[in-house]
Design a protein around this motif. Structure first.
Motif, PDB file in Angstrom:
ATOM      1  N   VAL A   1       3.330   6.114  -2.632  1.00 56.94           N
ATOM      2  CA  VAL A   1       4.480   6.827  -3.188  1.00 56.94           C
ATOM      3  C   VAL A   1       4.256   7.074  -4.671  1.00 56.94           C
ATOM      4  CG1 VAL A   1       6.929   6.622  -3.776  1.00 56.94           C
ATOM      5  CG2 VAL A   1       6.142   6.018  -1.490  1.00 56.94           C
ATOM      6  N   ALA A   2       3.861   6.041  -5.399  1.00 52.71           N
ATOM      7  CA  ALA A   2       3.653   6.175  -6.843  1.00 52.71           C
ATOM      8  C   ALA A   2       2.561   7.187  -7.160  1.00 52.71           C
ATOM      9  CB  ALA A   2       3.301   4.810  -7.435  1.00 52.71           C
ATOM     10  N   GLU A   3       1.556   7.254  -6.311  1.00 51.97           N
ATOM     11  CA  GLU A   3       0.423   8.138  -6.563  1.00 51.97           C
ATOM     12  C   GLU A   3       0.816   9.610  -6.547  1.00 51.97           C
ATOM     13  OE1 GLU A   3      -4.219   8.509  -5.047  1.00 51.97           O
ATOM     14  OE2 GLU A   3      -2.698   7.615  -3.748  1.00 51.97           O
TER      15      GLU A   3
ATOM     16  N   PHE B   1       1.001   5.790 -12.107  1.00 49.02           N
ATOM     17  CA  PHE B   1       0.087   5.078 -11.207  1.00 49.02           C
ATOM     18  C   PHE B   1      -1.342   5.302 -11.675  1.00 49.02           C
ATOM     19  CE2 PHE B   1      -2.794   5.420  -7.564  1.00 49.02           C
ATOM     20  CZ  PHE B   1      -2.615   4.197  -6.946  1.00 49.02           C
ATOM     21  N   ARG B   2      -2.169   4.236 -11.631  1.00 50.73           N
ATOM     22  CA  ARG B   2      -3.584   4.364 -11.990  1.00 50.73           C
ATOM     23  C   ARG B   2      -4.478   4.221 -10.759  1.00 50.73           C
ATOM     24  NH1 ARG B   2      -4.359   3.702 -17.800  1.00 50.73           N
ATOM     25  NH2 ARG B   2      -6.560   3.278 -17.395  1.00 50.73           N
TER      26      ARG B   2
ATOM     27  N   VAL C   1       0.830  -1.200   0.000  1.00 45.59           N
ATOM     28  CA  VAL C   1       0.000   0.000   0.000  1.00 45.59           C
ATOM     29  C   VAL C   1       0.866   1.253   0.000  1.00 45.59           C
ATOM     30  CG1 VAL C   1      -1.680   1.328   1.339  1.00 45.59           C
ATOM     31  CG2 VAL C   1      -1.982  -1.144   1.071  1.00 45.59           C
ATOM     32  N   ARG C   2       1.969   1.218   0.756  1.00 47.17           N
ATOM     33  CA  ARG C   2       2.862   2.371   0.782  1.00 47.17           C
ATOM     34  C   ARG C   2       3.507   2.596  -0.578  1.00 47.17           C
ATOM     35  NH1 ARG C   2       5.397   0.202   6.215  1.00 47.17           N
ATOM     36  NH2 ARG C   2       3.873   0.962   7.722  1.00 47.17           N
TER      37      ARG C   2
ATOM     38  N   ILE D   1      11.165   5.331 -15.109  1.00 46.41           N
ATOM     39  CA  ILE D   1      11.563   4.639 -13.883  1.00 46.41           C
ATOM     40  C   ILE D   1      10.339   3.956 -13.285  1.00 46.41           C
ATOM     41  CG2 ILE D   1      12.507   4.905 -11.562  1.00 46.41           C
ATOM     42  CD1 ILE D   1      13.987   7.363 -12.521  1.00 46.41           C
ATOM     43  N   GLY D   2      10.507   2.697 -12.917  1.00 42.03           N
ATOM     44  CA  GLY D   2       9.413   1.964 -12.292  1.00 42.03           C
ATOM     45  C   GLY D   2       9.868   1.251 -11.037  1.00 42.03           C
ATOM     46  N   ASP D   3       8.936   0.535 -10.427  1.00 38.70           N
ATOM     47  CA  ASP D   3       9.171  -0.284  -9.234  1.00 38.70           C
ATOM     48  C   ASP D   3       9.713   0.538  -8.064  1.00 38.70           C
ATOM     49  OD1 ASP D   3       9.420  -2.279  -7.428  1.00 38.70           O
ATOM     50  OD2 ASP D   3      10.710  -3.554  -8.642  1.00 38.70           O
ATOM     51  N   PHE D   4       8.818   1.242  -7.406  1.00 35.64           N
ATOM     52  CA  PHE D   4       9.183   2.026  -6.228  1.00 35.64           C
ATOM     53  C   PHE D   4       8.966   1.217  -4.947  1.00 35.64           C
ATOM     54  CE2 PHE D   4       9.174   5.351  -9.279  1.00 35.64           C
ATOM     55  CZ  PHE D   4       9.966   6.358  -8.761  1.00 35.64           C
ATOM     56  N   GLY D   5       9.126  -0.097  -5.047  1.00 27.48           N
ATOM     57  CA  GLY D   5       8.893  -0.965  -3.899  1.00 27.48           C
ATOM     58  C   GLY D   5       9.827  -0.721  -2.733  1.00 27.48           C
TER      59      GLY D   5
END
Length: 334
Positions: A60-62, A72-73, A55-56, A148-152
């Motif tokens: 962050v992506a949002e 982010f969708r 969820v976090r 850039i992707g994957d902000f995990g």
């Protein structure tokens, strides 16, 4: 996976899987738009800590809205299962390109890094540090955009940390010294160190620091001076050599920020000290020139060269065949 629809999304095929999540190509039913849908894998789907981190990651992506960041969708729950819907990026990753074709020309490497730095400037200005930049997290679009992707593993300064204090996170070959130490106060400088590692990887097909074990790689990050890029990429401009050295500085304060690095990379690409690109011939100057975009050039670099056979080798082969035929003929007459 048995289910074929999650919320408003129809699952089409698997794209890839990590330790905690799996990504699918999907279609949003009411808009008919393609998306990337991320779900927690079954082994951790009910783990509360992983759910909170998931969820976090969405939160962050949002807050990030930049053409160089995977968009982010929405984040939601379907039958008790968390999901994140993201923009679907259609042309693979930098990791794919490097795996297929090896080192890139320095111009293309600078373009990739400049686009990434522009996106990082946006994230850093909003208190978000990625902390896990690597080729697999830089995605390519068909029109030449790097995303850039994957902000995990990202850290959002405005929210709770996504990992415990003092815990080492990130991919070891791209980790800044302060990440290796597990420092509490990490800044955007860790992402800039990763950009230095990426530039080195893109231009030499090797990271600046390697080793037989993770511990050995960590020790290099902490104590070994970074190798000069020019020693492994002799044709790189001096300005690029100098920039990579600054990006790989052991002290975070000695590294340039994302905006400065982006501007420096752009000036290197356009700089007078760099040999100009080939100019069109007189016969073709009246015709419109359509330059391939960055993704097209990266893909072209990744295509293996067709094997060629020299004229001398063909002649030698023909001579061998003729000799064998002559021997066979003489033997048959004898």
């Amino acid at each position: 996976m048995a289910q074929h629809q999650v919320g408003d999304y129809e699952i089409l095929e698997a794209l890839g899987q990590g330790a905690a999540g799996i990504a699918y190509r999907a279609r949003q039913v009411h808009t008919d738009e393609p998306v990337a849908l991320k779900l927690l894998v079954d082994q951790v789907a009910n783990d509360q800590a992983m759910q909170q981190r998931f969820v976090r990651e969405a939160s962050v992506a949002e807050k990030l809205d930049h053409p160089g960041i995977v968009r982010f969708r929405e984040c939601g729950v379907h039958d008790g299962q968390l999901f994140i819907a993201m923009e679907l990026v259609d042309s693979g990753s930098l990791d794919d390109v490097l795996a297929e074709g090896g080192a890139l020309p320095w111009r293309e490497a600078c373009e990739v890094a400049a686009q990434a730095c522009d996106a990082l400037a946006h994230a850093h200005d909003r208190g978000v540090v990625h902390r896990d930049l690597k080729p697999a997290n830089l995605f390519l679009t068909s029109d030449g955009q790097v995303k850039i992707g994957d902000f995990g593993l990202a850290r959002d300064a405005d929210r709770h940390r996504l990992t415990l204090d003092g815990q080492t996170v990130g991919t070891c070959r791209y980790m800044a010294p302060e990440q290796v130490r597990g420092d509490d106060q990490l800044t955007g400088a860790v992402d800039m160190y990763a950009i230095g590692c990426l530039l080195h990887m893109m231009t030499t097909n090797d990271c600046p620091f390697t080793g037989e074990t993770v511990v050995e790689v960590f020790e290099h990050h902490l104590f070994t001076p970074a190798p000069a890029l020019s020693c492994r990429c002799p044709n790189c401009p001096p300005a690029l050599d100098k920039l990579v050295a600054r990006l790989l500085a052991k002290e975070a304060a000695d590294r340039p920020g994302a905006t400065e690095a982006r501007d420096t990379l752009q000036s290197i690409i356009e700089g007078r000290e760099v040999a100009p690109l080939a100019v069109a011939s007189e016969a073709s100057r009246d015709e419109p020139i359509i330059e391939p975009n960055l993704t097209e050039r990266l893909k072209a670099n990744a295509k293996p060269a067709k094997p060629t056979v020299s004229t001398a080798r063909l002649a030698a082969a023909a001579a061998v065949v003729a000799a064998i035929a002559l021997v066979a003929l003489l033997a048959s007459r004898g």
